[in-house]
Design a protein around this motif. Structure first.
Motif, mmCIF file in Angstrom:
data_model
loop_
_atom_site.group_PDB
_atom_site.id
_atom_site.type_symbol
_atom_site.label_atom_id
_atom_site.label_comp_id
_atom_site.label_asym_id
_atom_site.label_seq_id
_atom_site.Cartn_x
_atom_site.Cartn_y
_atom_site.Cartn_z
ATOM 1 N N MET A 293 0.863 -1.186 0.000
ATOM 2 C CA MET A 293 0.000 0.000 0.000
ATOM 3 C C MET A 293 0.896 1.232 0.000
ATOM 4 S SD MET A 293 -2.553 -1.250 3.079
ATOM 5 C CE MET A 293 -3.936 -0.146 2.808
ATOM 6 N N LYS A 294 0.773 2.062 -1.035
ATOM 7 C CA LYS A 294 1.614 3.266 -1.098
ATOM 8 C C LYS A 294 0.775 4.514 -0.873
ATOM 9 C CE LYS A 294 3.343 6.908 -3.479
ATOM 10 N NZ LYS A 294 2.758 7.934 -4.355
ATOM 11 N N PHE A 295 1.247 5.400 -0.007
ATOM 12 C CA PHE A 295 0.538 6.646 0.278
ATOM 13 C C PHE A 295 1.385 7.838 -0.146
ATOM 14 C CE2 PHE A 295 -1.234 3.408 2.974
ATOM 15 C CZ PHE A 295 -2.596 3.631 2.876
ATOM 16 N N ARG B 14 11.677 12.572 -9.114
ATOM 17 C CA ARG B 14 10.430 13.053 -8.527
ATOM 18 C C ARG B 14 9.286 12.067 -8.790
ATOM 19 N NH1 ARG B 14 10.272 18.074 -6.484
ATOM 20 N NH2 ARG B 14 8.711 17.021 -5.210
ATOM 21 N N GLY B 15 8.490 11.874 -7.766
ATOM 22 C CA GLY B 15 7.388 10.915 -7.889
ATOM 23 C C GLY B 15 7.846 9.472 -7.694
ATOM 24 N N GLY B 16 9.095 9.294 -7.255
ATOM 25 C CA GLY B 16 9.711 7.960 -7.229
ATOM 26 C C GLY B 16 9.144 6.983 -6.214
ATOM 27 N N SER B 17 8.323 7.457 -5.277
ATOM 28 C CA SER B 17 7.757 6.514 -4.313
ATOM 29 C C SER B 17 6.845 5.495 -4.986
ATOM 30 C CB SER B 17 6.949 7.246 -3.240
ATOM 31 O OG SER B 17 7.789 8.105 -2.535
ATOM 32 N N ASP B 18 6.220 5.894 -6.087
ATOM 33 C CA ASP B 18 5.396 4.934 -6.833
ATOM 34 C C ASP B 18 6.264 3.755 -7.264
ATOM 35 O OD1 ASP B 18 3.239 6.731 -6.744
ATOM 36 O OD2 ASP B 18 3.843 7.694 -8.624
ATOM 37 N N THR B 19 7.464 4.086 -7.741
ATOM 38 C CA THR B 19 8.371 3.048 -8.221
ATOM 39 C C THR B 19 8.881 2.195 -7.067
ATOM 40 O OG1 THR B 19 8.953 4.496 -10.039
ATOM 41 C CG2 THR B 19 10.443 2.657 -9.621
ATOM 42 N N ALA C 264 1.444 13.032 -17.017
ATOM 43 C CA ALA C 264 0.353 12.800 -16.054
ATOM 44 C C ALA C 264 0.972 12.219 -14.790
ATOM 45 C CB ALA C 264 -0.661 11.825 -16.631
ATOM 46 N N LYS C 265 1.311 13.068 -13.845
ATOM 47 C CA LYS C 265 2.195 12.609 -12.771
ATOM 48 C C LYS C 265 1.518 11.686 -11.761
ATOM 49 C CE LYS C 265 1.421 16.607 -9.908
ATOM 50 N NZ LYS C 265 1.862 17.244 -8.711
ATOM 51 N N VAL C 266 0.304 11.246 -12.032
ATOM 52 C CA VAL C 266 -0.388 10.366 -11.096
ATOM 53 C C VAL C 266 0.406 9.085 -10.816
ATOM 54 C CG1 VAL C 266 -1.914 9.472 -12.909
ATOM 55 C CG2 VAL C 266 -2.631 9.346 -10.537
HETATM 56 MG MG MG Z 1 3.274 11.085 -6.972
#
Ligand code: MG
Ligand code: ADP
Ligand code: ASP
Length: 408
Positions: free
Chosen positions: A8-10, A152-157, A210-212
């Protein structure tokens, strides 16, 4: 019921303050109570990473990427510890893990490192004891034994990589919207939520801004067949599933519109027009780890000189200028012009493979709004244009309407 393993990623807004972190802990508790093994990945509190990045640039515009990583990775340390504490307060056994402690091994591309391998032995052992792992997103450990960050946004990865390494049944990305929309719902009120989106389209959406989801997270999910879902951390309802193409029943020609303000345009004026010149320009940029996106070359009438225009990310602009200015004499160009006031707007859809006239509809819709196109690039499933930044909203809305995507 069979025991599932879930990641689960927040994201930043979901852990923006102590109240929200407590609510994340309650959400995680529900899965634990249902008997599942859970790994939680958290981002920094929203706004924190921006602040950390700003501080590094204030001190040094062309900074040492290794020290940049030491600074910007700290945001996740705070939320990881706080989330573990909040879970403990609910009576759940939990502990925090920083990237280097697991370790999450990456390459040495500081500031945009790639995950190479995750050691899961210790996490597995603790799952068996019923412990929840709270893992810091965005960070890893480089081969030089220094902290790295994933871009940036790397937590998704981080979340998807962890799900792949742990062979998790699901990877849920909790964020501040309730799924993936036909375009950014923050700028188009008529955007529609998609129940499902194909990996290839999501990859293109992410690549086009789309940085989602971070692009590498989608690449990795596609490669390792991770069951990925984007959903709201505030509301309890189904989100968007990222799936194989053959699971999409109704295929529109254009699935959505993306935009990226992260672009900068560079023009080299009067470059000698001879074989090898493109290689001598783009080679050093590649060596400096700078990605070039759109490229156009105009041959002049005499055939002796050409103007070369291309785009890089805004973050890479200073370094790009430096690399090219240092080689000005060797490259023989007349002048370098840099423009950050641009946005790349793209229309995306697997349906484009079998339909003609998609680009034409785009050019017509923009022309009707008086928007001038500076650069065009296409691929099998997308058409992108570069326009002046002030037209972002106007262009995205016009295209959303032109392709029939507006919600009723
Ligand atoms: Mg993000
Ligand atoms: P988080 O902090 O949870 O990682 P992000 O800000 O990185 O969240 O990503 C979520 C944001 O992505 C949304 O708030 C929305 O403005 C933006 N976004 C851009 N394009 C889309 C899209 N097509 N669908 C959904 N959200 C989008
Ligand atoms: N905190 C990092 C960022 O803002 C990573 C992330 O949120 O995914 O880019």
């Amino acid at each position: 019921m069979a025991r599932s393993r879930i990641v689960m990623k927040f994201g930043g807004t979901s852990v923006a303050d102590v109240e929200r972190i407590k609510s994340v802990a309650r959400r995680v508790k529900r899965e634990v109570d249902a008997g599942h093994e859970v790994a939680v990945v958290v981002s920094a509190m929203s706004g924190v990473t921006n602040q950390l990045v700003a501080w590094t640039s204030e001190i040094a515009r062309l900074h040492d990427a290794r020290e940049y990583d030491v600074v910007v990775a700290t945001g996740e340390q705070v939320t990881t510890g706080l989330t573990a504490l909040a879970l403990q307060e609910l009576g759940i056994s939990a502990r925090s893990w920083l990237g280097w402690q697991i370790p999450i091994h990456t390459d040495d591309a500081h500031g945009k490192a790639r995950i190479e391998r995750i050691d899961t032995e210790e996490l597995e052992r603790r799952f068996a004891q019923g412990q929840v792992a709270v893992v810091a997103g965005f960070q890893g450990l480089g081969p030089d034994n220094r902290v790295t960050t994933l871009g940036r946004g790397g937590s998704d990865t981080s979340a998807v990589a962890l799900a792949a390494a742990l062979k998790a049944d699901r990877c849920d990305i909790f964020t501040d919207v309730d799924g993936v929309y036909t375009t950014d719902p923050r700028i188009v009120a008529k955007a529609r939520k998609l129940d499902k989106i194909a990996y290839e389209e999501m990859l293109e959406f992410a690549s086009q801004g789309a940085k989602v989801l971070q692009i590498r997270s989608v690449e990795m999910a596609m490669k390792h067949r991770v069951r990925l879902q984007v959903l709201s951390s505030f509301e309890d309802k189904p989100g968007t599933l990222v799936v194989d193409e053959d699971e999409i029943v109704e295929q529109e020609v254009v699935t959505g519109v993306a935009y990226s303000r992260d672009e900068a345009k560079v023009t080299l004026m009067r470059v000698p027009d001879r074989p090898g010149v493109a290689a001598s320009i783009f080679g050093p940029l590649a060596d400096a780890n700078i990605n070039v996106d759109m490229i156009v070359q105009n041959t002049s009438e005499s055939g002796q000189f050409t103007d070369l225009t291309f785009t890089v990310t805004k973050a890479d602009l200073e370094r790009t200028k430096k690399v090219l200015e240092d080689r000005r004499v060797a490259l023989g160009y007349h002048a370098l012009d840099a423009d950050s006031n641009v946005v790349k707007v793209s229309v995306i859809g697997l349906g484009m493979r079998s339909h003609a006239g998609v680009a034409q509809r785009m050019f017509k819709a923009l022309a009707e709004k008086g928007i001038n196109i500076q650069v065009i690039s296409t691929s099998e499933i997308k058409v992108s244009v570069l326009v002046a930044e002030e037209y972002t909203e106007l262009a995205v809305r016009a295209l959303h309407t032109a392709y029939g995507l507006d919600a009723a």
